[in-house]
Structures are given as structure tokens and as C-alpha cells.
Design a protein around this motif. Structure first.
Motif, mmCIF file in Angstrom:
data_model
loop_
_atom_site.group_PDB
_atom_site.id
_atom_site.type_symbol
_atom_site.label_atom_id
_atom_site.label_comp_id
_atom_site.label_asym_id
_atom_site.label_seq_id
_atom_site.Cartn_x
_atom_site.Cartn_y
_atom_site.Cartn_z
ATOM 1 N N THR A 125 24.689 -1.624 49.505
ATOM 2 C CA THR A 125 24.812 0.114 48.884
ATOM 3 C C THR A 125 23.684 0.599 49.358
ATOM 4 O O THR A 125 22.862 -0.388 49.645
ATOM 5 C CB THR A 125 25.187 0.141 47.558
ATOM 6 O OG1 THR A 125 24.396 -0.964 46.790
ATOM 7 C CG2 THR A 125 26.933 -0.424 47.455
ATOM 8 N N GLY A 126 23.667 1.809 48.683
ATOM 9 C CA GLY A 126 22.227 2.740 48.816
ATOM 10 C C GLY A 126 20.999 2.138 48.189
ATOM 11 O O GLY A 126 19.830 1.749 48.013
ATOM 12 N N LYS A 127 21.059 1.273 47.495
ATOM 13 C CA LYS A 127 20.681 0.814 45.925
ATOM 14 C C LYS A 127 20.275 -0.556 46.521
ATOM 15 O O LYS A 127 18.762 -1.155 46.432
ATOM 16 C CB LYS A 127 21.562 0.868 44.570
ATOM 17 C CG LYS A 127 20.043 -0.315 43.542
ATOM 18 C CD LYS A 127 20.666 0.229 42.469
ATOM 19 C CE LYS A 127 19.712 -0.267 41.380
ATOM 20 N NZ LYS A 127 19.909 0.415 39.714
ATOM 21 N N MET A 128 21.080 -1.500 47.368
ATOM 22 C CA MET A 128 20.294 -2.407 47.683
ATOM 23 C C MET A 128 19.507 -2.494 49.379
ATOM 24 O O MET A 128 19.278 -3.977 49.875
ATOM 25 C CB MET A 128 22.000 -3.475 47.868
ATOM 26 C CG MET A 128 22.383 -3.590 47.187
ATOM 27 S SD MET A 128 24.673 -3.987 47.636
ATOM 28 C CE MET A 128 24.272 -5.420 48.230
ATOM 29 N N ALA A 129 20.214 -1.343 49.594
ATOM 30 C CA ALA A 129 19.632 -1.128 51.503
ATOM 31 C C ALA A 129 17.836 -1.943 51.551
ATOM 32 O O ALA A 129 17.539 -2.025 52.551
ATOM 33 C CB ALA A 129 19.714 0.536 52.132
ATOM 34 N N ILE A 166 22.303 6.447 54.302
ATOM 35 C CA ILE A 166 22.782 6.402 55.970
ATOM 36 C C ILE A 166 23.920 5.498 55.021
ATOM 37 O O ILE A 166 25.636 5.191 54.527
ATOM 38 C CB ILE A 166 22.498 5.481 56.541
ATOM 39 C CG1 ILE A 166 21.945 6.147 57.624
ATOM 40 C CG2 ILE A 166 23.633 4.682 58.041
ATOM 41 C CD1 ILE A 166 21.434 5.928 59.051
ATOM 42 N N SER A 167 23.224 3.970 54.074
ATOM 43 C CA SER A 167 24.147 3.072 53.461
ATOM 44 C C SER A 167 24.865 3.811 52.423
ATOM 45 O O SER A 167 26.220 3.354 51.927
ATOM 46 C CB SER A 167 23.281 1.776 52.791
ATOM 47 O OG SER A 167 22.463 2.240 52.992
ATOM 48 N N THR A 168 24.014 4.660 51.508
ATOM 49 C CA THR A 168 24.968 5.346 50.119
ATOM 50 C C THR A 168 26.244 6.536 51.261
ATOM 51 O O THR A 168 27.367 6.346 50.324
ATOM 52 C CB THR A 168 23.574 6.365 49.698
ATOM 53 O OG1 THR A 168 22.801 5.864 49.481
ATOM 54 C CG2 THR A 168 24.747 6.489 48.301
ATOM 55 N N ILE A 169 25.849 7.173 52.206
ATOM 56 C CA ILE A 169 27.226 8.039 52.546
ATOM 57 C C ILE A 169 27.903 6.723 52.526
ATOM 58 O O ILE A 169 29.464 6.591 52.752
ATOM 59 C CB ILE A 169 26.968 8.390 54.153
ATOM 60 C CG1 ILE A 169 25.839 9.028 53.801
ATOM 61 C CG2 ILE A 169 27.772 8.991 54.945
ATOM 62 C CD1 ILE A 169 25.192 9.880 54.963
ATOM 63 N N MET A 170 27.784 5.381 53.927
ATOM 64 C CA MET A 170 28.994 4.346 53.893
ATOM 65 C C MET A 170 29.504 4.155 52.872
ATOM 66 O O MET A 170 31.147 2.954 52.378
ATOM 67 C CB MET A 170 28.292 3.391 55.171
ATOM 68 C CG MET A 170 27.984 3.838 56.347
ATOM 69 S SD MET A 170 26.744 3.141 57.296
ATOM 70 C CE MET A 170 27.779 0.996 57.136
ATOM 71 N N ASN A 171 29.014 3.093 51.964
ATOM 72 C CA ASN A 171 29.098 2.740 50.740
ATOM 73 C C ASN A 171 28.988 2.846 49.218
ATOM 74 O O ASN A 171 29.282 1.975 48.128
ATOM 75 C CB ASN A 171 28.207 1.103 50.504
ATOM 76 C CG ASN A 171 28.990 0.301 52.444
ATOM 77 O OD1 ASN A 171 30.182 0.609 52.471
ATOM 78 N ND2 ASN A 171 27.644 -0.374 53.291
ATOM 79 N N GLY A 172 28.056 4.578 49.419
ATOM 80 C CA GLY A 172 27.730 4.498 47.899
ATOM 81 C C GLY A 172 26.583 4.034 47.122
ATOM 82 O O GLY A 172 26.222 3.093 47.991
ATOM 83 N N PHE A 173 26.038 4.831 46.202
ATOM 84 C CA PHE A 173 24.613 4.061 45.958
ATOM 85 C C PHE A 173 24.263 3.031 45.409
ATOM 86 O O PHE A 173 23.800 1.972 45.447
ATOM 87 C CB PHE A 173 23.834 5.266 44.521
ATOM 88 C CG PHE A 173 22.419 4.728 45.076
ATOM 89 C CD1 PHE A 173 20.960 5.164 45.792
ATOM 90 C CD2 PHE A 173 22.368 4.615 43.384
ATOM 91 C CE1 PHE A 173 20.267 4.502 45.435
ATOM 92 C CE2 PHE A 173 20.551 3.867 43.494
ATOM 93 C CZ PHE A 173 19.650 4.360 44.505
ATOM 94 N N GLY A 174 25.919 2.715 44.387
ATOM 95 C CA GLY A 174 25.699 1.410 43.838
ATOM 96 C C GLY A 174 24.960 0.899 42.651
ATOM 97 O O GLY A 174 24.389 0.156 42.237
ATOM 98 N N GLY A 175 24.369 1.736 41.838
ATOM 99 C CA GLY A 175 24.288 1.964 40.189
ATOM 100 C C GLY A 175 23.156 2.894 39.716
ATOM 101 O O GLY A 175 23.250 3.752 41.296
#
Lengths: 308, 275
Positions: free
Chosen positions: B71-75, B146-155
Motif C-alpha cells: 500500500t502507499g503507507k508501506m511503500a 503509484i502504490s496508493t493508486i494500485m492498492n490504496g494508502f492502507g492507513g
């Protein structure tokens, strides 16, 4: 008032043990077009590189606009423009973009300066053509434009006619003359072609083997290179009177106690000899003397080599 | 000096080189985020260097990672290991900013016009610093975006996330800048693009290889790796790794590198011939 734009005092540059420039002392006065003449490898470019801080002297002193300290010299160089060796600009930028880069860099607020400078060097119609696609003549002219960008008082040009076609040479010459007379810009121009420099330079420095072997004005050079009839006579006073009255010329000079040099109407050597003899002057020798520019340059260089 | 930087920025953005470099960089970013950026390459080093590491637990970790969507937060955390690769993306910019002036011969136009060599050198240093900050910043932003677009921000985008990200990326940015200074030193000393590229790339690989070879001679020599810039960049990607990051050592290493490169670079350039 500071009259010398540039002065070097015993400036020397060595590469290893070989001296590329050896104890050169010269002065360029405000308004001069100073022609630095020398063969390839004589030290012209090295001298110019020292003046423009691209290399440093091993000894001697450099003075530009009265400044000799490192800081002062850098400040003075801001009043200078130069093209040393080949003009170097960014190959992927156009003429306008290249000049815009240097306009920003030098903090010139007037954006119109680019167009005005390009007009001065006849380079307004290059459009989107990139520097890398310019002809050698166009590159030389853009190099000159760069040197002119900050309205300098003094410009150094290293072999500016190298690679130019005859029209380009004429244009470059006219531009330099115009800038010198109309904008009061002092020039230092190097070349190995004396005949070309003789059309614009007001003073000359001849360099050979890193040493400045002769400095002379345009008038002195013209005199040196003017052909004349040298007549050895027993009475110079009497001969002078005959030359003025019979040969009807005042263009002559008495050299020493027994020589007269006639600069006009001397092609008929027999007539000159006859008239002098007929009027009671004994002629012991007659010869056409004087070098053309190339011969004079070669003779100076040869003397310089012998004295080295 | 402001004019020097402004003029260089004008020149850089008028050329194609910068756009090609940015395009390649974005492509690289999209590729690694798309590939889910597991960062296992960085973990490998620690696993094989630490004999006490439980290899089964490591395999389990890998399995977990493979199943985890970034996710965006993990990226920022997951892609931190790749930050050291950014030194290669900074190289073309050093070429454009500094080496081009020597290879094209344009440096002489500035020096002969009375520009101070110190100001000239410093302007290139500052521009390189700006490039380092921009590249790391873009890396971080693109990875989150990009990861937020793909999998959401996640937090939630909170202070803790900012602090944790800064802890990883600020020391890395500092070391990337220190590494770039080596590039500037080479440029201002040897003044050729070819020597810059070869030495710059070699310096990222040779010390590690050399230390690995020396390790066979004397095991204790492996400790030398703690003074390798690239190793230190990777260390900060894993704050809890086998070699926990030592901020003081890293700061000293970075400062030392910046100081040595800047001072020696300028001193060598101060009286150098400009072609």
C-alpha cells in the motif's frame, strides 16, 4: 587616467622545462586593435589563456584595467569578452538559447540584448538551428556575439578568421573595425597571417618561441614594408635638392651620411642615376630595398630564432 | 552564484537529456512498484552475513511478503532498499550539470569572463544537492502515489508515518549527496565524462567486492564494510537489520566524504588548466 587596458610584465608560462611564453612584457592601450602575430605554437594562445585565467603564469605580473590582484583581475575580466581557441557553446541549444543562458548567467536584465548582439554579427536568421549544425563561420560569429554580450571594453579573439571563407573574413574584419570605431572597444587579435591582420590592426606584437621579439605600430610596419630605392651618394644634401627639383618628389628620406631612400617615382632606376650623375652627385650604389609583409615577418622570426 | 544556478537550470531544461533521464527514472519507479517491491535483495545480504539468522523464519517472512500487497503507507519502508540505486540516476544529472561544461569546453566561457572558480564550483555543488533532494523526493512521492493508486494508502497519513519515513530517507539522502560529491570531485579533477562515469560506477561496487575478498584473508576485515557509503545507505533501509544503523558513524562518514571531496575538488580546480 588609466590608459593601458592590458599590461603584462615579464610573464612566463612553462610546461615542464619548456617555456611556452617567456618573459613577455606588452601593453595594449585603450582603443588599440592589437595584432599578436606568430607562427603556430609560438605562444599566442598560451598568452591569451593566461590573460583570460584559463591557465596561470609561473612568474610575472598581469594587469588588466589597472588591477593586479586575483580578485581585481576577476572583476576586470567582467569588462572583457573573449574567444580563445574555438568558440565553445552548448551544441544542442540554438543561438538565442545559448545567448540567453549567458544573459541569465551574467545578470543582464535587458532581454533585447540578445537580438541586438545577433544583429551585430549578422546572425539573426538561424531560427531553430542548433549550434552543432552551424558552419564554422557561424560558430565564429556566435562566439563573437557571446564575447559582445556584456558590452565589453576589451575583446580578445584567438585566430578569429580561422576556417572562414573570403566573405566571412571580410565580414569579420568589418565587424571588428566597426566595434572598434563606433563602440570604442579595444581588441587583441591573434593570427599567423600578417597580411590579414595588417588590414585592421593599429599595433602589432610579434611572438616567436614564446618571446615577444618586436612591437610596432601600423605606421612603423608600413614603413618597414614599403619598398623604395636606396641610393648611395657622396653628397646627400645636394642629392636631396636634385630629387626634389628634377625628380619632383618629396617622398624620400636621408639615412645616415651617404644614403637616400626614395619612396616615389623610383621605378626608372636608370633615370634616377642619370639625373644624379648629370647634376654632379656621384652614385656608388643603387638598389630596390624593403620587404613585403610576409618577408618582413619571416625575417623578424628568423632573427628571433637566431637571438634565442 | 544565484545567476549561475538559474542559468544552469535554464540550460538543463532546454536540453533533451534531462527529460530522457526523468522518463527512464519514472519507468524504473513504475516497474519496481508494479513488481510489488519486496526489497528481498537487501534482506539477502543480512541473512547470509548473520549465521544466527533463522533461515526458516526468513523463508516464512518472504512468503508473507509475497502475499502482502504494497500500500502507499508501506511503500517508503518496502522500497527503502532501492534508494541506494538512485546514485545511478543522479549520474546523468552530474554529467549534464558539471561534466558537460568540460567536455563541451564551455567552462572557459565563464572563467574567462571573470567568474570566480569558487562560486562556479559551489554552484555545481548546490545544483547537485538540489538534484539529490529532487530525485529522492520524487522516488518517495512516486512510490507512495503509484502504490496508493494500485492498492490504496492502507492507513492514515499521520505524524508517525512522516517521522518513520524521515528516519529512513534523510540519512540515505545525506549519503546519496555525499556519494554525488565523489562524482563532482572526479569531474573537476579529471574533467572528462568518461572518467566520471567509470569511476562513479566503479566506486559503488569495488569497495564492497574488495571487502568481500579481503574477508577471506581476515574475517575481521568485514567490519570495513561499515565505512562503505552504499552499504550504509542499505543499512538505513532496515533499521532493525543485522547491522543496525549507527547514525553517528553515518553522519561522520557522510560529512567526511563531503568535506574531502569539496575541499580537494576545489583546491585541485582552483589552479587547474581549463581547456
Amino acid at each position: 587616467m588609466q590608459n593601458n587596458v592590458l599590461q603584462t610584465r615579464n610573464i612566463t608560462k612553462r610546461y615542464g622545462t619548456a617555456a611556452a611564453v617567456d618573459n613577455v612584457s606588452l601593453a595594449i592601450r585603450k582603443g588599440d586593435i592589437y595584432g599578436l602575430i606568430g607562427r603556430n605554437g609560438a605562444g599566442k594562445t598560451t598568452l591569451m589563456r593566461m590573460i583570460t585565467a584559463l591557465t596561470f603564469a609561473n612568474s610575472g605580473e598581469l594587469e588588466i584595467f589597472g588591477q593586479t590582484s586575483e580578485k581585481g583581475l576577476n572583476e576586470s575580466r567582467k569588462r572583457m569578452g573573449s574567444v580563445v581557441e574555438m568558440p565553445a557553446l552548448y551544441p544542442n541549444l540554438t543561438a538565442v538559447q545559448n545567448l540567453e543562458y549567458y544573459r541569465i548567467l551574467r545578470g543582464i536584465p535587458d532581454k533585447n540584448v540578445i537580438q541586438k548582439t545577433l544583429e551585430l554579427v549578422n546572425l539573426t536568421d538561424t531560427g531553430k538551428k542548433k549550434f552543432k549544425n552551424f558552419s564554422l563561420g557561424m560558430k565564429q560569429r556566435l562566439g563573437l556575439a557571446l564575447a559582445l554580450l556584456n558590452s565589453p571594453d576589451f575583446i580578445i579573439l584567438d585566430e578569429p578568421i580561422n576556417g572562414l571563407d573570403p566573405m566571412g573574413i571580410v565580414e569579420m574584419r568589418e565587424t571588428i573595425k566597426k566595434l572598434n570605431t563606433e563602440n570604442s572597444i579595444t581588441f587583441m587579435i591573434s593570427s599567423h597571417i600578417l597580411s590579414e591582420l595588417s588590414l585592421i590592426a593599429t599595433r602589432y606584437g610579434i611572438i616567436e618561441g614564446g618571446r615577444l621579439i618586436k612591437e610596432l605600430t601600423a605606421a612603423e610596419l608600413q614603413e618597414q614594408c614599403q619598398q623604395c630605392l636606396s641610393v648611395k651618394v657622396d653628397d646627400t644634401a645636394k642629392a636631396s635638392a636634385i630629387i626634389e627639383t628634377v625628380l619632383q618628389t618629396k617622398k624620400y628620406k636621408v639615412v645616415g651620411s651617404d644614403e637616400i631612400r626614395i619612396y616615389e617615382n623610383y621605378s626608372d632606376t636608370a633615370e634616377v642615376t642619370y639625373q644624379l650623375n648629370a647634376n654632379g652627385v656621384r652614385v656608388s650604389g643603387v638598389a630596390v630595398v624593403g620587404d613585403n609583409l610576409e618577408e618582413y615577418f619571416v625575417s623578424l622570426v628568423e632573427k628571433g630564432v637566431k637571438n634565442a | 552564484m544565484r545567476n549561475l544556478i538559474r542559468a544552469d537550470l535554464y540550460r538543463i531544461f532546454k536540453g533533451k537529456g534531462v527529460y530522457i533521464s526523468i522518463a527512464v527514472f519514472i519507468l524504473f519507479m513504475v516497474t519496481i512498484v508494479w513488481a510489488n517491491g519486496t526489497g528481498t535483495v537487501g534482506v539477502d545480504v543480512y541473512v547470509f552475513q548473520n549465521p544466527d539468522y533463522d533461515i526458516e523464519a526468513y523463508a516464512h517472512e518472504l512468503e508473507m511478503l509475497a502475499e502482502t500487497k504494497m500500500t502507499g503507507k508501506m511503500a517508503p519502508g518496502m522500497l527503502a532498499d532501492g534508494t541506494s540505486d538512485l546514485i545511478y540516476f543522479i549520474l546523468p544529472f552530474i554529467v549534464i550539470i558539471a561534466a558537460a561544461d568540460f567536455s563541451k569546453g564551455t567552462a572557459k566561457n565563464l572563467i574567462s569572463a571573470g567568474e570566480s572558480r569558487l562560486k562556479y564550483f559551489m554552484s555545481k555543488l548546490i545544483l547537485t544537492g538540489i538534484v539529490c533532494v529532487s530525485i529522492v523526493g520524487i522516488y518517495l512521492l512516486l512510490s507512495i502515489l503509484i502504490s496508493t493508486i494500485m492498492n490504496g494508502f492502507g492507513g492514515s497519513f499521520d505524524m508517525e508515518f512522516v517521522t518513520e519515513t524521515a528516519k529512513i530517507y534523510l540519512p540515505q539522502l545525506f549519503l546519496i549527496f555525499a556519494y554525488s560529491c565523489i562524482g563532482l570531485l572526479v569531474t573537476f579533477t579529471l574533467k572528462t565524462t568518461a572518467s566520471l562515469i567509470s569511476i562513479y560506477v566503479a566506486f559503488s561496487l569495488v569497495p564492497t567486492i574488495l571487502i568481500m575478498i579481503l574477508q577471506d584473508v581476515n574475517e575481521k576485515l568485514i567490519d570495513l564494510i561499515q565505512y562503505d557509503l552504499v552499504f550504509n545507505m542499505k543499512t538505513f533501509a532496515y533499521p532493525d537489520g543485522a547491522f543496525p544503523p549507527d547514525l553517528t558513524r553515518t553522519l561522520l562518514l557522510g560529512f567526511g566524504c563531503i568535506l574531502i571531496c569539496t575541499i580537494s575538488g576545489f583546491l585541485l580546480f582552483r589552479k587547474a588548466e581549463i581547456k
